[in-house]
Motif scaffolding. Sequence first.
Motif, PDB file in Angstrom:
ATOM      1  N   ILE A  20       0.843  -1.204   0.000  1.00  0.00           N
ATOM      2  CA  ILE A  20       0.000   0.000   0.000  1.00  0.00           C
ATOM      3  C   ILE A  20       0.874   1.249   0.000  1.00  0.00           C
ATOM      4  N   SER A  21       1.952   1.245   0.773  1.00  0.00           N
ATOM      5  CA  SER A  21       2.852   2.403   0.831  1.00  0.00           C
ATOM      6  C   SER A  21       3.448   2.711  -0.535  1.00  0.00           C
ATOM      7  N   HIS A  22       3.900   1.675  -1.236  1.00  0.00           N
ATOM      8  CA  HIS A  22       4.450   1.884  -2.575  1.00  0.00           C
ATOM      9  C   HIS A  22       3.359   2.367  -3.543  1.00  0.00           C
ATOM     10  N   SER A  23       2.151   1.862  -3.411  1.00  0.00           N
ATOM     11  CA  SER A  23       1.049   2.304  -4.268  1.00  0.00           C
ATOM     12  C   SER A  23       0.731   3.774  -4.048  1.00  0.00           C
ATOM     13  N   ILE A  24       0.715   4.203  -2.802  1.00  0.00           N
ATOM     14  CA  ILE A  24       0.442   5.613  -2.491  1.00  0.00           C
ATOM     15  C   ILE A  24       1.535   6.507  -3.075  1.00  0.00           C
ATOM     16  N   ALA A  25       2.798   6.098  -2.943  1.00  0.00           N
ATOM     17  CA  ALA A  25       3.903   6.877  -3.513  1.00  0.00           C
ATOM     18  C   ALA A  25       3.754   6.969  -5.031  1.00  0.00           C
ATOM     19  N   ASN A  26       3.337   5.871  -5.672  1.00  0.00           N
ATOM     20  CA  ASN A  26       3.110   5.894  -7.117  1.00  0.00           C
ATOM     21  C   ASN A  26       1.992   6.860  -7.490  1.00  0.00           C
ATOM     22  N   LEU A  27       0.902   6.823  -6.748  1.00  0.00           N
ATOM     23  CA  LEU A  27      -0.224   7.724  -7.037  1.00  0.00           C
ATOM     24  C   LEU A  27       0.189   9.186  -6.917  1.00  0.00           C
ATOM     25  N   ILE A  28       0.932   9.509  -5.876  1.00  0.00           N
ATOM     26  CA  ILE A  28       1.380  10.887  -5.680  1.00  0.00           C
ATOM     27  C   ILE A  28       2.300  11.308  -6.817  1.00  0.00           C
ATOM     28  N   SER A  29       3.201  10.416  -7.224  1.00  0.00           N
ATOM     29  CA  SER A  29       4.163  10.774  -8.269  1.00  0.00           C
ATOM     30  C   SER A  29       3.477  11.036  -9.606  1.00  0.00           C
ATOM     31  N   LEU A  30       2.419  10.314  -9.895  1.00  0.00           N
ATOM     32  CA  LEU A  30       1.737  10.475 -11.176  1.00  0.00           C
ATOM     33  C   LEU A  30       0.883  11.728 -11.237  1.00  0.00           C
ATOM     34  N   HIS A  31       0.587  12.327 -10.100  1.00  0.00           N
ATOM     35  CA  HIS A  31      -0.279  13.504 -10.057  1.00  0.00           C
ATOM     36  C   HIS A  31       0.478  14.770  -9.653  1.00  0.00           C
ATOM     37  N   THR A  32       1.779  14.748  -9.800  1.00  0.00           N
ATOM     38  CA  THR A  32       2.599  15.911  -9.482  1.00  0.00           C
ATOM     39  C   THR A  32       3.061  16.546 -10.786  1.00  0.00           C
ATOM     40  N   PRO A  33       2.722  17.808 -11.026  1.00  0.00           N
ATOM     41  CA  PRO A  33       3.006  18.430 -12.321  1.00  0.00           C
ATOM     42  C   PRO A  33       4.480  18.677 -12.611  1.00  0.00           C
ATOM     43  N   GLN A  34       5.289  18.864 -11.601  1.00  0.00           N
ATOM     44  CA  GLN A  34       6.712  19.121 -11.831  1.00  0.00           C
ATOM     45  C   GLN A  34       7.532  18.203 -10.940  1.00  0.00           C
ATOM     46  N   PRO A  35       8.695  17.777 -11.434  1.00  0.00           N
ATOM     47  CA  PRO A  35       9.512  16.877 -10.605  1.00  0.00           C
ATOM     48  C   PRO A  35       9.907  17.514  -9.274  1.00  0.00           C
ATOM     49  N   GLN A  36       9.667  16.795  -8.234  1.00  0.00           N
ATOM     50  CA  GLN A  36      10.054  17.185  -6.885  1.00  0.00           C
ATOM     51  C   GLN A  36      10.502  15.927  -6.169  1.00  0.00           C
ATOM     52  N   GLN A  37      11.090  16.090  -5.017  1.00  0.00           N
ATOM     53  CA  GLN A  37      11.560  14.949  -4.241  1.00  0.00           C
ATOM     54  C   GLN A  37      10.755  14.840  -2.962  1.00  0.00           C
ATOM     55  N   ILE A  38      10.361  13.623  -2.614  1.00  0.00           N
ATOM     56  CA  ILE A  38       9.743  13.391  -1.310  1.00  0.00           C
ATOM     57  C   ILE A  38      10.497  12.280  -0.599  1.00  0.00           C
ATOM     58  N   ASN A  39      10.464  12.328   0.698  1.00  0.00           N
ATOM     59  CA  ASN A  39      11.019  11.280   1.549  1.00  0.00           C
ATOM     60  C   ASN A  39       9.846  10.615   2.261  1.00  0.00           C
ATOM     61  N   TYR A  40       9.885   9.300   2.366  1.00  0.00           N
ATOM     62  CA  TYR A  40       8.798   8.619   3.065  1.00  0.00           C
ATOM     63  C   TYR A  40       9.335   7.365   3.736  1.00  0.00           C
TER      64      TYR A  40
END
Length: 80
Positions: A20-40
């Motif tokens: 689920i954690s990896h799925s959530i990270a994937n969902l967030i990455s696909l809906h971000t308009p510009q490349p950014q970095q997140i830590n989780y």
Amino acid sequence: MYRLHIDIPMSCTENEAIAISHSIANLISLHTPQPQQINYRLGHDDDRQKSNYLMKNANGHVSNKKCVVILGLTSVDPIV
């Protein structure tokens, strides 16, 4: 700088929580308009340390490092 901290309780098995954690990270990455970095990281309430259950060594010991993902890509490959 403002930071968004999300705390999502998961009442499931460890393997399900990891998926689920990896799925959530994937969902967030696909809906971000510009490349950014997140830590989780995936933690556990009974573990008083800031352990990351997404990163385990061969002996089953967890790390305290966070996973890093670059957003805005087509898929998430955590940088550990």
